[in-house]
Scaffold this active site. Sequence first.
Site, PDB file in Angstrom:
ATOM      1  N   ASN A 197       0.960  -1.251  -0.178  1.00 53.67           N
ATOM      2  CA  ASN A 197       0.076   0.148  -0.112  1.00 53.67           C
ATOM      3  C   ASN A 197       0.691   1.375  -0.053  1.00 53.67           C
ATOM      4  O   ASN A 197       2.176   1.236   0.540  1.00 53.67           O
ATOM      5  CB  ASN A 197      -0.919  -0.066   1.161  1.00 53.67           C
ATOM      6  CG  ASN A 197      -1.877  -1.318   1.290  1.00 53.67           C
ATOM      7  OD1 ASN A 197      -2.078  -1.710  -0.052  1.00 53.67           O
ATOM      8  ND2 ASN A 197      -2.188  -1.642   2.359  1.00 53.67           N
ATOM      9  N   HIS A 213       5.719  -0.786  -2.874  1.00 53.94           N
ATOM     10  CA  HIS A 213       5.510  -0.091  -3.865  1.00 53.94           C
ATOM     11  C   HIS A 213       5.500   1.503  -3.898  1.00 53.94           C
ATOM     12  O   HIS A 213       5.247   2.153  -4.793  1.00 53.94           O
ATOM     13  CB  HIS A 213       4.085  -0.278  -4.468  1.00 53.94           C
ATOM     14  CG  HIS A 213       3.980  -1.817  -4.946  1.00 53.94           C
ATOM     15  ND1 HIS A 213       2.619  -2.639  -4.897  1.00 53.94           N
ATOM     16  CD2 HIS A 213       5.032  -2.732  -5.284  1.00 53.94           C
ATOM     17  CE1 HIS A 213       2.891  -3.829  -5.433  1.00 53.94           C
ATOM     18  NE2 HIS A 213       4.096  -4.095  -5.633  1.00 53.94           N
TER      19      HIS A 213
END
Length: 389
Positions: A197, A213
């Site tokens: 997330n 990410h």
Amino acid sequence: MVMSMSLRLCCRPSISGFKNKRDLLGLELAAYQSSKTMGKWLSGVKKFIPFEGYVKSVKTAARISFPKISADCQDKEPSNFLSHKKMVPYSNPPSTEDVDSLYEFFDRSTKLVVLTGAGMSTESGIPDYRSPNGAYSTGFKPITHQEFLRSIKARRRYWARSYAGWRRFTAAQPSTGHIALSSLEKAGHISFMITQNVDRLHHRAGSNPLELHGTVYIVACTNCGFSLPRDLFQDQVKAHNPKWAEAIENLDYDSRSDKSFGMKQRPDGDIEIDEKFWEEDFYIPECQSCQGVLKPDVVFFGDNVPKSRADAAMEAAKGCDAFLVLGSSLMTMSAFRLIKAAREAGAATAIINIGATRADDIVPLKISARVGEILPRLLNVGSLSIPAP
């Protein structure tokens, strides 16, 4: 005037010389006369009505004082997406057997690694991509890394949408799942945490996971690597596009409808806005170091996870004795390869997720439940019990 949209306009209450709200709306339109598209946009807005937050209740006898949410979000109302939009897919409450199985998984581990995905954040009102109610279900296609770099039009569209969505995105609050996970981590039951997330809700709950990410809270130059906080970048966008920013900040969104102003909240913080509602001359700040292209420090589709980050995650996966996935379908290879590596290295593996995952065939323990419903129940079980101070 036909009021056909669900967007709300915050009218200034103390301006004299206007007989009614329509006169005041006319002032807003006149101030934006140079943009016909924005004029059409503002002509359809209504009075602002604030929405109340939603808190998901979970029955638990856990003896614990949850850590306080950080000061930077205490003054923001939590999103009430869950009450109106049913963003989290349906799931029966976790059974006693589910809780016992998860407890045994934790209890047998001395070096547990946790990987979290979008299913954690949907419980806070942030949409995901792949669930039955996710962004992909409406035909949405996220911007790719290649498109962002090669097209100034694509960058204008992305940053205009992202600026518009930022206020609502940052209003999301950590869920009971985020907070329970932080408590388990602080009590020594979790050795390392990785998240897919980009919303930093884990951080607000008191954790500090490896962000596989990246995060939308940082903006970085694609040329020289210079970075700056997202809030500072927002200020720069506002300074360069004052009329656009004023129009956006005078608007709020109907939390009960996805049809407001042609807008839909997206998983990475941007808002879907029809092309007619953003300007060709929208100015994007450049890198102050090399005048390069700035983008959120997020791994867009079509890009690769930075090697140092991928190596750190893989090292943790191969070195653990248990690997737990929370709220992820593991459809991205960057996530799937981690649980696969942990399994091949001899670690116990488990998944808590609503719906199928890419690793269902190789993982012995799969529980279909909301993370925010099952994790708090662990906090009063056996050796995981965390008494209040």
